[in-house]
Write an enzyme that holds these catalytic residues in place. Structure first.
Site, PDB file in Angstrom:
ATOM      1  N   ILE B  72       0.800  -1.198   0.018  1.00 36.17           N
ATOM      2  CA  ILE B  72      -0.093   0.041   0.001  1.00 36.17           C
ATOM      3  C   ILE B  72       0.782   1.416  -0.001  1.00 36.17           C
ATOM      4  O   ILE B  72       0.384   2.113  -0.775  1.00 36.17           O
ATOM      5  CB  ILE B  72      -0.916   0.018   1.268  1.00 36.17           C
ATOM      6  CG1 ILE B  72      -2.109   0.899   1.125  1.00 36.17           C
ATOM      7  CG2 ILE B  72      -0.343   0.434   2.567  1.00 36.17           C
ATOM      8  CD1 ILE B  72      -3.047   0.415  -0.080  1.00 36.17           C
ATOM      9  N   LYS B 154      -5.573   1.823   7.746  1.00 38.96           N
ATOM     10  CA  LYS B 154      -7.010   0.939   8.201  1.00 38.96           C
ATOM     11  C   LYS B 154      -6.423  -0.550   8.228  1.00 38.96           C
ATOM     12  O   LYS B 154      -5.405  -0.934   7.425  1.00 38.96           O
ATOM     13  CB  LYS B 154      -7.977   0.982   7.121  1.00 38.96           C
ATOM     14  CG  LYS B 154      -7.789   0.796   5.704  1.00 38.96           C
ATOM     15  CD  LYS B 154      -8.221  -0.284   4.953  1.00 38.96           C
ATOM     16  CE  LYS B 154      -8.436  -1.739   5.859  1.00 38.96           C
ATOM     17  NZ  LYS B 154      -7.885  -2.851   4.759  1.00 38.96           N
ATOM     18  N   ASP B 232     -10.228  -7.855   7.571  1.00 41.43           N
ATOM     19  CA  ASP B 232      -9.096  -7.051   7.078  1.00 41.43           C
ATOM     20  C   ASP B 232      -9.629  -6.269   5.688  1.00 41.43           C
ATOM     21  O   ASP B 232      -9.346  -5.269   5.562  1.00 41.43           O
ATOM     22  CB  ASP B 232      -7.842  -7.639   6.871  1.00 41.43           C
ATOM     23  CG  ASP B 232      -6.865  -6.658   6.499  1.00 41.43           C
ATOM     24  OD1 ASP B 232      -6.314  -5.833   7.361  1.00 41.43           O
ATOM     25  OD2 ASP B 232      -6.191  -6.787   5.403  1.00 41.43           O
TER      26      ASP B 232
END
Lengths: 377, 377
Positions: B72, B154, B232
């Site tokens: 990410i 997150k 998740d």
């Protein structure tokens, strides 16, 4: 939402789901000398409050109705409210008849539902919600919408999303919402916090053993999905830990023993860390216990001394020597706190203990419980 | 803590663990027209921001370091920060060498730990924490203690107690803390919220299917105790639900399929209620999916019409007719929001999606997953 990071004003500000630095327990000590109840509270009515310690009251008593008339309402809420100068018990709500109600309350009206209480038009300022936890959210929301202040018996809600939303609703309604956490009103709480703050913590062991059949005869809601099982009792220990410890507990592992036919644990072993301690903190929670209740939390202090909180906060000793406690009756303290909050136009909403339970139930490894334990006799 | 129930000032006030009425998504729309990424975001760097929509900036760029250089960070954080006029990427932290780092960042320094970044004395204003969730609390606390603003990828933390304590720490430090929730920045969010607010909700179905091996090749932290398993990914759906729905979701039942060797579910069926709807809301979360990703939320409106949010918020249709979206790139929107918060001295901390996951994992009934699914290839 936007939060002022540097301390600007914020309407109906929150508590980080908590309020550790402004713990309810900080404000809930009353300088009276009364017999402490064990925890869960013993089924005797409290002694009447020490008049010398009763604050001067200009405001009229808060007219309060009890919602849910189970054991805790019978043994604690009704006698404490009736002995408390700050409150006037005006009604009760229960879906089924309550044999003890008329005699214990001098014949007050008992409604069969919150709806019928609201429709009656009776003058009510506040409600104490003492029903099984799964019903708390809807009843509290209904009470706030009716313009009433609300006290929530523990646990405030079975799931966190409901507690968080009640927080929002109370702010929107401009009414007092209080999570009761009676165990955090126990006499040992303040001295324990002071000793831990000065001595530091090197380790902790929670031992919470009781017989579910003694404390919840015939009930089974805590075994269902969404219930807390043994943590219905164990959350008292967690509320004490939140009230006395300077650092939060973060679960690092848990083993949950699930009885046949249940969705929730009857016993659990838990390990925690804190931001400064990676290990050395553990708990055993046991609802299959047959002997005398054990409601203990033992800490090893930074200097190696041993602090033992026993009787759910009714006792405290340091290296085996009893610490003298200035006791309060837990529920007298709870109601005095509620009275202050109502008069101050404030709320006190702490759902950290619920978060600790959900952390454990989320992270815990489940296994079948010993088949000799059955959830129904 | 004492909360003013009637709207008095409150330093570093909270958000009811949330901020529904002041949802981050309210402030995060940028009036730019850019290609929306699906959700989770597609592994392409974003188009550069529309200069016409870039706010005038008097302040110097925020010097930011990226903590954790996984997928990410590579596909989103680094290219978005480098294209964003409000930020200057100054360093990275990763415990192991990162082959793509030097070329992607123009040879910026890569530290092996947060400690070494702090000890370096490098001038840093903020950190973006992109490591596995179990490490978020300690890194965020360290960053706040160093005087830095913190953005949390997150989920902000795997357990709620940590998120709640970070909220407290950020207030105490007077620094900005932001939970990123990139999915709540997707182009469909604002129009969906408006349609739901005017039409009302009669039912909802979340369908969140993807292949864990595609999105998390080689990783296994989400299968361990304290991980979220399929949530998740599913927490993105829950963050969208929090951003668009007028009422909170309360889990009423869940079935969790646990693969051999895992502590967390690979698939889950969930049922929810809201305060006004006792049923009709459900979700299927599936990490064993092999085909094209499905990231859909479908609502039945009060008038019977059907609103479909698809592609994780990249698409929206009403009765099958596409709603025109003014798109933003999710991470461009995330960073523009972070920039505003830092300059405003505010925080934006929403842990309602974590509470929804813990509610599900706490209340869910576990059963063995289909043995054909294995957590490691």
């Amino acid at each position: 939402m936007m939060l002022p990071a540097r301390g600007g004003p914020e309407p109906c500000g929150g508590n980080h789901g908590s309020g550790r630095d402004h713990s309810p327990a900080r404000a809930m000590r009353e300088p009276t000398a009364m017999t402490a109840s064990p925890q869960p509270p013993s089924p005797q009515p409290p002694p009447s409050a020490n008049p010398a310690a009763t604050p001067a009251r200009a405001a009229p008593p808060i007219r309060i109705a009890i919602i849910g008339t189970g054991t805790i309402a019978h043994t604690q809420h009704v006698p404490v409210i009736r002995a408390h100068a700050g409150f006037e018990l005006v009604a009760g709500v229960n879906p089924t008849p309550v044999p003890w109600w008329a005699e214990a309350t001098g014949g007050l009206k008992l409604f069969s539902s919150m709806d019928s209480l609201i429709r009656s038009g009776m003058s009510v300022d506040a409600v104490a919600i003492c029903t099984p936890p799964a019903t708390h959210y809807a009843l509290a929301a209904q009470g706030l919408a009716a313009g009433w202040h609300v006290m929530l018996e523990k646990p405030p809600t079975p799931i966190l999303s409901q507690a968080m939303d009640l927080h929002r609703l109370a702010c929107a309604a401009g009414r007092t919402l209080m999570t009761s956490w009676h165990a955090a009103c126990a006499p040992a709480i303040d001295p324990a916090r002071q000793i831990l703050a000065s001595g530091g913590v090197r380790g902790m062991r929670v031992t919470w053993r009781e017989n579910v059949r003694k404390w919840h005869p015939g009930a089974d809601w805590f075994w269902k999905p969404g219930g807390h099982g043994v943590f219905d009792a164990g959350i008292n220990a967690l509320s004490i830990a939140c009230a006395v410890m300077g650092e939060p507990l973060f679960v690092t592992g848990a083993t949950l023993d699930i009885p046949a036919g249940a969705a929730t644990p009857c016993t659990a072993q838990v390990r925690w860390a804190t931001p400064s301690l990676p290990d050395g903190m553990e708990g055993i929670f046991d609802w299959t216990h047959r002997g005398i209740e054990v409601w203990d939390i033992a800490w090893t202090l930074g200097n190696g001394r041993r602090l033992l909180l026993s009787q759910g906060g009714g006792g405290l000793s340091l290296d085996g020597v009893a610490v003298t406690l200035r006791g309060t009756h837990e529920y007298e303290c709870v109601y005095s706190r509620f009275e202050r909050l109502v008069h101050d136009g404030a709320s006190d909403i702490d759902y950290r203990p619920v978060a600790l339970v959900e952390d454990i139930l989320s992270a815990g490894q489940r296994r079948p419980a010993d088949p000799s334990f059955r959830i129904l006799p």
